[in-house]
Design a protein around this motif. Structure first.
Motif, PDB file in Angstrom:
ATOM      1  N   ALA A  36      31.361  37.051  24.602  1.00  0.00           N
ATOM      2  CA  ALA A  36      32.080  36.218  25.564  1.00  0.00           C
ATOM      3  C   ALA A  36      31.507  36.491  26.946  1.00  0.00           C
ATOM      4  O   ALA A  36      31.426  37.639  27.376  1.00  0.00           O
ATOM      5  N   ARG A  37      31.093  35.448  27.620  1.00  0.00           N
ATOM      6  CA  ARG A  37      30.585  35.548  28.997  1.00  0.00           C
ATOM      7  C   ARG A  37      31.681  35.059  29.927  1.00  0.00           C
ATOM      8  O   ARG A  37      32.119  33.915  29.832  1.00  0.00           O
ATOM      9  N   LEU A  38      32.142  35.950  30.833  1.00  0.00           N
ATOM     10  CA  LEU A  38      33.240  35.616  31.725  1.00  0.00           C
ATOM     11  C   LEU A  38      32.805  35.732  33.180  1.00  0.00           C
ATOM     12  O   LEU A  38      32.120  36.687  33.554  1.00  0.00           O
ATOM     13  N   SER A  39      33.233  34.767  33.973  1.00  0.00           N
ATOM     14  CA  SER A  39      33.011  34.819  35.417  1.00  0.00           C
ATOM     15  C   SER A  39      34.012  35.801  36.026  1.00  0.00           C
ATOM     16  O   SER A  39      34.937  36.274  35.353  1.00  0.00           O
ATOM     17  N   ALA A  40      33.858  36.080  37.296  1.00  0.00           N
ATOM     18  CA  ALA A  40      34.804  36.973  37.977  1.00  0.00           C
ATOM     19  C   ALA A  40      36.228  36.416  37.909  1.00  0.00           C
ATOM     20  O   ALA A  40      37.181  37.156  37.644  1.00  0.00           O
ATOM     21  N   ASP A  41      36.388  35.117  38.110  1.00  0.00           N
ATOM     22  CA  ASP A  41      37.726  34.505  38.025  1.00  0.00           C
ATOM     23  C   ASP A  41      38.294  34.624  36.615  1.00  0.00           C
ATOM     24  O   ASP A  41      39.484  34.892  36.440  1.00  0.00           O
ATOM     25  N   GLN A  42      37.465  34.410  35.611  1.00  0.00           N
ATOM     26  CA  GLN A  42      37.927  34.525  34.230  1.00  0.00           C
ATOM     27  C   GLN A  42      38.294  35.963  33.899  1.00  0.00           C
ATOM     28  O   GLN A  42      39.251  36.212  33.157  1.00  0.00           O
ATOM     29  N   LEU A  43      37.580  36.919  34.467  1.00  0.00           N
ATOM     30  CA  LEU A  43      37.936  38.330  34.259  1.00  0.00           C
ATOM     31  C   LEU A  43      39.289  38.651  34.865  1.00  0.00           C
ATOM     32  O   LEU A  43      40.071  39.405  34.278  1.00  0.00           O
ATOM     33  N   TRP A  44      39.606  38.089  36.022  1.00  0.00           N
ATOM     34  CA  TRP A  44      40.922  38.278  36.621  1.00  0.00           C
ATOM     35  C   TRP A  44      42.005  37.690  35.715  1.00  0.00           C
ATOM     36  O   TRP A  44      43.078  38.279  35.550  1.00  0.00           O
ATOM     37  N   GLN A  45      41.728  36.529  35.122  1.00  0.00           N
ATOM     38  CA  GLN A  45      42.695  35.913  34.199  1.00  0.00           C
ATOM     39  C   GLN A  45      42.886  36.792  32.966  1.00  0.00           C
ATOM     40  O   GLN A  45      44.015  36.977  32.494  1.00  0.00           O
ATOM     41  N   LEU A  46      41.795  37.355  32.443  1.00  0.00           N
ATOM     42  CA  LEU A  46      41.892  38.233  31.278  1.00  0.00           C
ATOM     43  C   LEU A  46      42.675  39.489  31.636  1.00  0.00           C
ATOM     44  O   LEU A  46      43.532  39.934  30.869  1.00  0.00           O
ATOM     45  N   ARG A  47      42.411  40.051  32.792  1.00  0.00           N
ATOM     46  CA  ARG A  47      43.143  41.236  33.232  1.00  0.00           C
ATOM     47  C   ARG A  47      44.638  40.961  33.320  1.00  0.00           C
ATOM     48  O   ARG A  47      45.462  41.756  32.854  1.00  0.00           O
ATOM     49  N   ALA A  48      44.995  39.822  33.895  1.00  0.00           N
ATOM     50  CA  ALA A  48      46.415  39.462  34.018  1.00  0.00           C
ATOM     51  C   ALA A  48      47.039  39.293  32.636  1.00  0.00           C
ATOM     52  O   ALA A  48      48.163  39.762  32.393  1.00  0.00           O
ATOM     53  N   ALA A  49      46.326  38.644  31.725  1.00  0.00           N
ATOM     54  CA  ALA A  49      46.847  38.447  30.369  1.00  0.00           C
ATOM     55  C   ALA A  49      47.037  39.784  29.667  1.00  0.00           C
ATOM     56  O   ALA A  49      48.061  40.015  29.004  1.00  0.00           O
ATOM     57  N   LEU A  50      46.074  40.696  29.811  1.00  0.00           N
ATOM     58  CA  LEU A  50      46.201  42.014  29.181  1.00  0.00           C
ATOM     59  C   LEU A  50      47.363  42.807  29.776  1.00  0.00           C
ATOM     60  O   LEU A  50      48.101  43.477  29.037  1.00  0.00           O
ATOM     61  N   ASN A  51      47.537  42.726  31.081  1.00  0.00           N
ATOM     62  CA  ASN A  51      48.664  43.424  31.718  1.00  0.00           C
ATOM     63  C   ASN A  51      50.005  42.890  31.221  1.00  0.00           C
ATOM     64  O   ASN A  51      50.910  43.665  30.897  1.00  0.00           O
ATOM     65  N   GLU A  52      50.135  41.563  31.147  1.00  0.00           N
ATOM     66  CA  GLU A  52      51.386  40.968  30.663  1.00  0.00           C
ATOM     67  C   GLU A  52      51.630  41.335  29.206  1.00  0.00           C
ATOM     68  O   GLU A  52      52.751  41.649  28.807  1.00  0.00           O
ATOM     69  N   ALA A  53      50.572  41.301  28.393  1.00  0.00           N
ATOM     70  CA  ALA A  53      50.713  41.639  26.978  1.00  0.00           C
ATOM     71  C   ALA A  53      51.099  43.112  26.818  1.00  0.00           C
ATOM     72  O   ALA A  53      51.944  43.451  25.978  1.00  0.00           O
ATOM     73  N   ALA A  54      50.528  43.994  27.631  1.00  0.00           N
ATOM     74  CA  ALA A  54      50.874  45.413  27.560  1.00  0.00           C
ATOM     75  C   ALA A  54      52.339  45.640  27.892  1.00  0.00           C
ATOM     76  O   ALA A  54      53.024  46.425  27.229  1.00  0.00           O
ATOM     77  N   GLU A  55      52.829  44.943  28.914  1.00  0.00           N
ATOM     78  CA  GLU A  55      54.242  45.056  29.282  1.00  0.00           C
ATOM     79  C   GLU A  55      55.134  44.575  28.146  1.00  0.00           C
ATOM     80  O   GLU A  55      56.160  45.197  27.834  1.00  0.00           O
TER      81      GLU A  55
END
Length: 59
Positions: A36-55
């Motif tokens: 998977a090739r992610l831009s900086a913006d897409q990495l921020w979206q992935l980070r947010a999704a992982l944080n929400e999923a962890a919670e």
């Protein structure tokens, strides 16, 4: 709940990375058999999704 983050593969086809919670664990699903090739913006979206999923998994 499933979070989907748009990304591309190594030859620039549109793909996505999915994040979800299953039995208290966070599951990350990438494009099948591909990188998977992610831009900086897409990495921020992935980070947010992982944080929400962890919670959610901690509940």
């Amino acid at each position: 709940m499933v979070w989907r983050v748009q990304c591309g593969d190594l030859i620039s086809r549109d793909r996505c990375v999915a994040v979800y919670v299953d039995d208290g664990e966070v599951v990350l699903v990438g494009p099948p058999g591909e990188a998977a090739r992610l831009s900086a913006d897409q990495l921020w979206q992935l980070r947010a999704a992982l944080n929400e999923a962890a919670e959610l998994a901690e509940r």
